[in-house]
Design a protein around this motif. Structure first.
Motif, PDB file in Angstrom:
ATOM      1  N   ASN A   1       0.820  -1.217   0.000  1.00  0.00           N
ATOM      2  CA  ASN A   1       0.000   0.000   0.000  1.00  0.00           C
ATOM      3  C   ASN A   1       0.861   1.277   0.000  1.00  0.00           C
ATOM      4  O   ASN A   1       0.349   2.365  -0.256  1.00  0.00           O
TER       5      ASN A   1
ATOM      6  N   ILE B   1       0.825   3.543  -3.108  1.00  0.00           N
ATOM      7  CA  ILE B   1      -0.502   4.163  -3.286  1.00  0.00           C
ATOM      8  C   ILE B   1      -0.671   5.322  -2.305  1.00  0.00           C
ATOM      9  O   ILE B   1      -1.148   6.398  -2.677  1.00  0.00           O
TER      10      ILE B   1
ATOM     11  N   SER C   1      -1.036   9.174  -3.522  1.00  0.00           N
ATOM     12  CA  SER C   1      -2.274   9.898  -3.221  1.00  0.00           C
ATOM     13  C   SER C   1      -1.991  11.161  -2.415  1.00  0.00           C
ATOM     14  O   SER C   1      -2.620  12.187  -2.642  1.00  0.00           O
TER      15      SER C   1
ATOM     16  N   LEU D   1     -10.943  -7.670   3.807  1.00  0.00           N
ATOM     17  CA  LEU D   1      -9.690  -8.389   4.083  1.00  0.00           C
ATOM     18  C   LEU D   1      -9.271  -8.170   5.546  1.00  0.00           C
ATOM     19  O   LEU D   1      -8.953  -9.117   6.270  1.00  0.00           O
ATOM     20  N   ILE D   2      -9.302  -6.909   5.988  1.00  0.00           N
ATOM     21  CA  ILE D   2      -8.894  -6.606   7.372  1.00  0.00           C
ATOM     22  C   ILE D   2      -9.887  -7.222   8.363  1.00  0.00           C
ATOM     23  O   ILE D   2      -9.491  -7.780   9.389  1.00  0.00           O
TER      24      ILE D   2
ATOM     25  N   LEU E   1      -5.015   2.181   6.341  1.00  0.00           N
ATOM     26  CA  LEU E   1      -4.990   1.587   4.999  1.00  0.00           C
ATOM     27  C   LEU E   1      -5.962   2.285   4.054  1.00  0.00           C
ATOM     28  O   LEU E   1      -5.750   2.342   2.854  1.00  0.00           O
TER      29      LEU E   1
ATOM     30  N   SER F   1      -6.639   5.432   4.076  1.00  0.00           N
ATOM     31  CA  SER F   1      -6.349   6.867   3.897  1.00  0.00           C
ATOM     32  C   SER F   1      -6.210   7.281   2.426  1.00  0.00           C
ATOM     33  O   SER F   1      -6.735   8.336   2.052  1.00  0.00           O
ATOM     34  N   PRO F   2      -5.528   6.486   1.548  1.00  0.00           N
ATOM     35  CA  PRO F   2      -5.509   6.930   0.141  1.00  0.00           C
ATOM     36  C   PRO F   2      -6.898   6.932  -0.488  1.00  0.00           C
ATOM     37  O   PRO F   2      -7.213   7.811  -1.301  1.00  0.00           O
TER      38      PRO F   2
ATOM     39  N   GLU G   1      -6.628  11.029 -12.236  1.00  0.00           N
ATOM     40  CA  GLU G   1      -5.592  10.334 -11.443  1.00  0.00           C
ATOM     41  C   GLU G   1      -6.188   9.686 -10.187  1.00  0.00           C
ATOM     42  O   GLU G   1      -5.771   8.620  -9.766  1.00  0.00           O
ATOM     43  N   TRP G   2      -7.234  10.360  -9.638  1.00  0.00           N
ATOM     44  CA  TRP G   2      -7.904   9.791  -8.454  1.00  0.00           C
ATOM     45  C   TRP G   2      -8.673   8.536  -8.823  1.00  0.00           C
ATOM     46  O   TRP G   2      -8.727   7.569  -8.060  1.00  0.00           O
TER      47      TRP G   2
ATOM     48  N   ILE H   1      -6.208   5.805  -9.034  1.00  0.00           N
ATOM     49  CA  ILE H   1      -5.787   5.325  -7.706  1.00  0.00           C
ATOM     50  C   ILE H   1      -6.819   4.347  -7.149  1.00  0.00           C
ATOM     51  O   ILE H   1      -6.481   3.276  -6.653  1.00  0.00           O
TER      52      ILE H   1
ATOM     53  N   SER I   1      -6.573   1.113  -9.055  1.00  0.00           N
ATOM     54  CA  SER I   1      -5.409   0.293  -8.678  1.00  0.00           C
ATOM     55  C   SER I   1      -5.633  -0.376  -7.320  1.00  0.00           C
ATOM     56  O   SER I   1      -5.211  -1.511  -7.107  1.00  0.00           O
ATOM     57  N   ILE I   2      -6.319   0.322  -6.410  1.00  0.00           N
ATOM     58  CA  ILE I   2      -6.609  -0.288  -5.103  1.00  0.00           C
ATOM     59  C   ILE I   2      -7.548  -1.484  -5.270  1.00  0.00           C
ATOM     60  O   ILE I   2      -7.362  -2.527  -4.640  1.00  0.00           O
TER      61      ILE I   2
ATOM     62  N   ILE J   1      -5.334  -4.313  -6.739  1.00  0.00           N
ATOM     63  CA  ILE J   1      -4.321  -4.831  -5.795  1.00  0.00           C
ATOM     64  C   ILE J   1      -4.986  -5.556  -4.626  1.00  0.00           C
ATOM     65  O   ILE J   1      -4.638  -6.698  -4.316  1.00  0.00           O
ATOM     66  N   PHE J   2      -5.942  -4.895  -3.986  1.00  0.00           N
ATOM     67  CA  PHE J   2      -6.554  -5.517  -2.804  1.00  0.00           C
ATOM     68  C   PHE J   2      -7.528  -6.639  -3.172  1.00  0.00           C
ATOM     69  O   PHE J   2      -7.716  -7.574  -2.393  1.00  0.00           O
TER      70      PHE J   2
ATOM     71  N   ALA K   1      -5.033  -9.435  -3.790  1.00  0.00           N
ATOM     72  CA  ALA K   1      -4.396  -9.802  -2.513  1.00  0.00           C
ATOM     73  C   ALA K   1      -5.407 -10.513  -1.612  1.00  0.00           C
ATOM     74  O   ALA K   1      -5.088 -11.529  -0.989  1.00  0.00           O
TER      75      ALA K   1
ATOM     76  N   LEU L   1      -4.760 -14.224  -0.497  1.00  0.00           N
ATOM     77  CA  LEU L   1      -4.275 -14.368   0.887  1.00  0.00           C
ATOM     78  C   LEU L   1      -5.360 -14.807   1.877  1.00  0.00           C
ATOM     79  O   LEU L   1      -5.036 -15.140   3.013  1.00  0.00           O
TER      80      LEU L   1
END
Lengths: 223, 220
Positions: free
Chosen positions: A157, A160, A164, B146-147, B168, B170-171, B194-195, B198, B201-202, B205-206, B209, B213
């Protein structure tokens, strides 16, 4: 189990790190040149940036150890991850303390949401949760695997979070690490020396911490 | 199998209505506090509105996600669930999809009182506002599930969840606020792409993951 410093290699490493650390401090205080507009405040960067480097290195090791634990299922990787996380967080705390000390005279305020500093703060807070998660207990095997996953997702993370925060306020770009690379050789070499000393110190601390965790595991087994 | 798992989640919620109702009323309580504690002009408040909207969402999501996994603790249902010969990654995907549906339904309902009670104008481009909100929900639920799966069987899971989740997220919080603000102020997509990337991509990725996982996370 032998005491850590009864091992000759460890003892030699400790002596080398101690000498290098003292030389580094003397060099920073007495021999590095002053920058015109920063004076003494600039010298904190010989500590601040290397602390940030070893802090992130610690968290990187947590991630690698996490992957290794999940693949190999060997407890030693969890010991390494925990040791690296604790040392990494110690250095991250140092970054969060030294950053504002520099920022006050230079930026005129103790805190701005600079991307690297913000990323450090976010990771620091996350790792406080990580330690609480580990300390609250439960099935130790499960906690190890879950902590490995937490370490992995924390590090993936990082880019990212960094991006950001950078996009969030593009005007805040000034960072000492960038400035440091543009400095004259006498500053740059001192900085690189400090970086190397901190890295070697981190390796010694990591080895020592892993040793302590092993001792703790042994004593828990014997109870 | 995935559809059966999603159906199970939806059926449980359909019967008890615990998650959506608790999120909904908690959200309304937050709006009430916002309205009473921010006695400022509408211009100032409208500047903060996107941030307040996502702050409220983050709080209610913590409540909803925790509840969604806490169900499984009752009668040790989670142990029975993972003892079945199924791909455990699919359990994560099912929680992700159902969580996304629950939060989206809640947001669609709470969207009106949020703007009305804070005496704000509705976004001119309401459809785009809601669609971007849905997109952001996908990212939030990937991380949150996940958390939540990790802390589910810990002691004090209700404390650990926000402690681990908020840093986690925050972005996503930054990106979500920026996207909503841009949509409300009718900025073109080029100004906030761009936001969008982001968030995308989260999700990737998550999502990956979490799927890969989750097996390690839930294993006994």
């Amino acid at each position: 189990m032998k005491l850590f410093f009864q091992n000759k290699k460890n003892l030699i490493l400790l002596i080398i790190v101690s000498i290098l650390f003292i030389v580094n401090l003397i060099n920073i205080i007495f021999f590095t040149p002053m920058i015109a507009d920063q004076h003494w405040a600039q010298k904190i960067f010989y500590v601040h940036v290397p602390s940030a480097w070893v802090g992130f290195l610690g968290y990187f090791i947590v991630m690698i150890s996490g992957f290794m634990l999940l693949i190999k299922n060997d407890i030693k990787w969890d010991d390494t991850a925990l040791a690296a996380a604790e040392i990494g967080t110690f250095f991250m705390a140092l970054v969060l303390i030294t950053g504002p000390i520099w920022a006050k005279p230079i930026w005129g305020t103790t805190w701005i949401w600079e991307p690297r500093l913000t990323t450090t703060l976010i990771l620091f807070l996350y790792y406080m949760g990580y330690f609480m998660f580990r300390s609250f207990g439960g099935n130790i095997e499960r906690i190890r695997r879950q902590a490995a996953v937490l370490g992995i997702i924390a590090f993936i993370n990082v880019p990212i979070i960094f991006l950001s925060v950078q996009f969030w306020d593009p005007e805040i770009q000034s960072h000492p690490q960038v400035e440091m690379a543009n400095q004259p050789p006498e500053i740059l070499y001192s900085f690189l020396f400090s970086l190397s000393v901190f890295t070697i110190m981190f390796i010694l601390m990591l080895k020592y911490k892993v040793h302590l965790i092993n001792l703790k595991n042994l004593s828990n087994k014997n109870v | 199998m995935l559809f059966s798992l999603i159906k199970k989640e939806l059926m449980m919620e359909f019967r008890s209505k615990q998650i959506i109702l608790s999120m909904l009323f908690f959200g309304l309580a937050i709006i009430l506090i916002f309205a009473l504690s921010s006695n400022v002009s509408r211009v100032i408040l409208s500047n903060y509105a996107p941030g307040m909207f996502w702050l409220m969402n983050l709080f209610i999501i913590v409540l909803g996600v925790h509840r969604s996994f806490a169900y499984e603790k009752d009668f040790d249902a989670f142990s029975i669930l993972i003892s079945n010969p199924i791909d455990r990654g699919l359990i994560f995907v099912a929680k992700w999809v159902s969580g996304f549906l629950f939060i989206s339904v809640t947001q669609f309902v709470i969207f009106v009182p949020f703007f009305k009670l804070l005496l704000l104008e509705f976004p001119e481009n309401t459809l785009l506002f809601l669609s971007t909100t849905l997109f952001i929900n996908i990212a939030i639920m990937a991380v949150a599930n996940l958390i939540s799966g990790i802390v589910l069987r810990s002691k004090f899971s209700e404390i650990l969840l926000p402690l681990l989740l908020f840093p986690l997220l925050s972005p996503i919080a930054i990106a979500a606020t920026k996207i909503s603000k841009s949509v409300i102020s009718l900025q073109p997509f080029a100004m906030w792409n761009e936001w969008f990337l982001i968030i995308a991509s989260i999700i990737v990725i998550f999502g990956l993951a979490g799927y890969a996982l989750f097996d390690y996370v839930v294993e006994e």
